[in-house]
Design a protein around this motif. Structure first.
Motif, PDB file in Angstrom:
ATOM      1  N   LEU A 294       0.816  -1.212   0.000  1.00 38.23           N
ATOM      2  CA  LEU A 294       0.000   0.000   0.000  1.00 38.23           C
ATOM      3  C   LEU A 294       0.850   1.263   0.000  1.00 38.23           C
ATOM      4  N   ARG A 295       1.960   1.254   0.699  1.00 39.99           N
ATOM      5  CA  ARG A 295       2.773   2.468   0.787  1.00 39.99           C
ATOM      6  C   ARG A 295       3.397   2.858  -0.549  1.00 39.99           C
ATOM      7  N   ASP A 296       3.384   1.949  -1.530  1.00 38.21           N
ATOM      8  CA  ASP A 296       3.909   2.283  -2.856  1.00 38.21           C
ATOM      9  C   ASP A 296       2.987   3.232  -3.608  1.00 38.21           C
ATOM     10  N   VAL A 297       1.708   3.317  -3.215  1.00 39.21           N
ATOM     11  CA  VAL A 297       0.761   4.179  -3.917  1.00 39.21           C
ATOM     12  C   VAL A 297       0.199   5.281  -3.022  1.00 39.21           C
ATOM     13  N   THR A 298       0.211   5.089  -1.703  1.00 37.66           N
ATOM     14  CA  THR A 298      -0.358   6.085  -0.796  1.00 37.66           C
ATOM     15  C   THR A 298       0.420   7.394  -0.888  1.00 37.66           C
ATOM     16  N   GLY A 299      -0.319   8.487  -1.023  1.00 40.62           N
ATOM     17  CA  GLY A 299       0.297   9.805  -1.109  1.00 40.62           C
ATOM     18  C   GLY A 299       0.662  10.223  -2.517  1.00 40.62           C
ATOM     19  N   LYS A 300       0.623   9.304  -3.476  1.00 41.67           N
ATOM     20  CA  LYS A 300       0.940   9.646  -4.862  1.00 41.67           C
ATOM     21  C   LYS A 300      -0.294  10.185  -5.564  1.00 41.67           C
ATOM     22  N   GLY A 301      -0.088  11.050  -6.541  1.00 40.99           N
ATOM     23  CA  GLY A 301      -1.190  11.604  -7.306  1.00 40.99           C
ATOM     24  C   GLY A 301      -1.838  10.539  -8.176  1.00 40.99           C
ATOM     25  N   PHE A 302      -3.181  10.483  -8.171  1.00 42.53           N
ATOM     26  CA  PHE A 302      -3.883   9.490  -8.975  1.00 42.53           C
ATOM     27  C   PHE A 302      -3.665   9.745 -10.466  1.00 42.53           C
ATOM     28  N   GLY A 303      -3.390  11.002 -10.824  1.00 44.31           N
ATOM     29  CA  GLY A 303      -3.152  11.322 -12.227  1.00 44.31           C
ATOM     30  C   GLY A 303      -1.946  10.615 -12.816  1.00 44.31           C
ATOM     31  N   LYS A 304      -0.988  10.210 -11.967  1.00 45.07           N
ATOM     32  CA  LYS A 304       0.188   9.504 -12.467  1.00 45.07           C
ATOM     33  C   LYS A 304      -0.164   8.118 -12.997  1.00 45.07           C
ATOM     34  N   PHE A 305      -1.341   7.612 -12.604  1.00 49.82           N
ATOM     35  CA  PHE A 305      -1.757   6.294 -13.059  1.00 49.82           C
ATOM     36  C   PHE A 305      -2.693   6.365 -14.258  1.00 49.82           C
TER      37      PHE A 305
END
Length: 455
Positions: A294-305
């Motif tokens: 989970l920590r690989d995606v938490t805090g990252k912008g959803f737009g990057k995906f």
């Protein structure tokens, strides 16, 4: 010579060539060895244990057949009266002019006793560790099986130490996500110092007083009953969470069911804040994003995906905030390692009128059911009637003219689709189509799609 032996040895034994004890001396300052005068006239090996006899025989052979080899000490276990053993380190010395030996010995009993105590201490420590591990296992089983919502908190730092599933369900979080975080983060509008002072004050009264708070994730009104305790000199706090009277008791089961649905859903689910940063995601989202944890995606912008990045994200956020929900938004999802998948996204504004909980997203992989291009995402599909009209022109116009007419039809349909997807937001539509705003206006005017122009 006698003075030298008294100063350097605890015991000295004179052996003849046959290994018989000729003389023996025991240091009077070492009374633990007792009187050994009865050894005189008897073979020395009779006062050794079985394994020590073999060691002593090998050493005697070395001394006799290798006279030039330096003499090294040998540790032997002596026995007497069949039930008394004591270890001695002997240094064999050759006697000039005879085959006899002088064994200068140092008593090893004090060292053996220390080693034995160390062994006993190690065994006792291992038993204590097993006992502690057993007690900890019982504690965790009882804590998890309890239907009462319980949380243990460090009073000094205000951080959660342990929490059971019942408490996590009331707070609307996963049990493994809260330990280590500050307790006040689970509630709305409470600072750490403010919450800890309130709990300290509530626990200091004779009657059972509580602190009222609203869970940030589940939105439930809860009463926190604190109880301080001391364990091994360290201060701790046990908090019992109780729903405020008047709330439907079935909401606990509903919260648990929703938490299980979020965790085990086959579709990817994510919660983003107003800036588009990921706050929570389920396992299906991690699989879709090729993320290990989970920590690989938490805090990252959803737009990057998203393949179209901030364009898609802005449309999702603006449309959801304006309408409250978005039923289906088709785009392409890009994982951490760069793989792409066609997806449909459903979005809901959590608690409309308040941005505290952000936006919930359900992302469904639709595979090849939507036509896509590698760079521009969803492409407009030309209707069968439009294709038939172009095919009817075959024979009446050149191939170049036919291709030009087909390109105009597709271009107009793509522009029309982009305007529909962006709710007639021409700035977002130009970003989606990869055009400058001026170029988009030129094409809108060309096809009569500007307001006031005829279709």
């Amino acid at each position: 010579m006698r003075f030298l032996i008294e100063q350097t040895a605890d015991i000295a034994i004179h052996l003849d060539g046959a290994g018989v004890v000729v003389g023996i001396y025991v240091n009077p300052e070492n009374p633990s060895l007792g009187c050994l005068d009865h050894w005189v006239g008897r073979e020395f090996k009779n006062f050794l244990t079985e394994e020590s006899r073999e060691k002593f025989a090998e050493r005697i052979s070395e001394l006799r057949y290798a006279a030039d080899v330096p003499v090294s000490p040998i540790e032997l276990n002596n026995s007497d009266n069949a039930d008394w053993e004591f270890p001695i380190r002997y240094s064999p010395l050759r006697l000039n002019g005879s085959e006899g030996l002088l064994l200068i010995g140092r008593d090893l009993q004090p060292i053996a006793e220390v080693q034995q105590r160390l062994v006993h201490e190690q065994l006792a420590r291992e038993r204590d560790q097993l006992s502690i591990r057993r007690a900890e296992t019982y504690y965790r089983i009882v804590l998890e099986a309890s239907e009462t919502a319980l949380v243990t908190v460090d009073p000094e730092t205000g951080r959660v130490r342990e929490i059971n599933s019942a408490a996590a369900a009331l707070l609307g979080a996963k049990p493994d996500a809260l330990p280590g975080s500050t307790f006040n983060q689970a509630f709305e509008g409470l600072r750490r110092g403010e919450l800890m002072e309130a709990l300290q004050s509530a626990s200091g009264t004779d009657d059972a007083r509580s602190v009222q708070a609203v869970a940030r994730r589940s939105g439930r009104s809860l009463s926190i009953f604190p109880e301080f305790f001391r364990a091994a000199g360290e201060l701790g706090m046990l908090c019992r969470l109780v729903p405020v009277a008047g709330e439907d008791s079935s909401r606990t089961e509903i919260a648990q069911s929703l938490n299980a649905l979020f965790t085990g859903a086959s579709d990817a689910i994510a919660i983003i804040d107003g800036k588009g940063n990921i706050r929570e995601a389920n396992d299906a989202f991690l699989v879709l994003a090729d993320a290990a944890q989970l920590r690989d995606v938490t805090g990252k912008g959803f737009g990057k995906f998203l393949v179209r990045g901030e364009v898609d994200l802005r449309l999702l956020i603006e449309g959801t905030m304006r309408e409250g929900r978005m039923r289906s938004y088709t785009t392409q999802f890009r994982s951490i390692v760069g793989t792409r998948a066609s997806v449909e996204i459903s979005a809901t504004h959590l608690r409309p009128g308040s941005g505290d909980l952000g936006i919930g997203l359900i992302i469904r992989d639709v595979g090849d059911s939507v036509g896509v291009t590698a760079d521009n995402g969803p492409q407009s599909v030309v209707s069968e009637q439009a294709l038939q009209n172009v095919m009817d022109l075959v024979g009446t116009a050149s191939l170049k003219e036919l291709v030009s007419a087909t390109s105009d039809v597709i271009e107009r349909m793509c522009i029309d689709t982009a305007l529909q997807m962006t709710k007639n937001n021409r700035a977002a539509a130009s970003d989606m189509l990869g055009l400058s705003r001026q170029s988009l206006y030129v094409k809108l005017r060309k096809y009569g799609m500007l307001s006031g122009d005829s279709e």
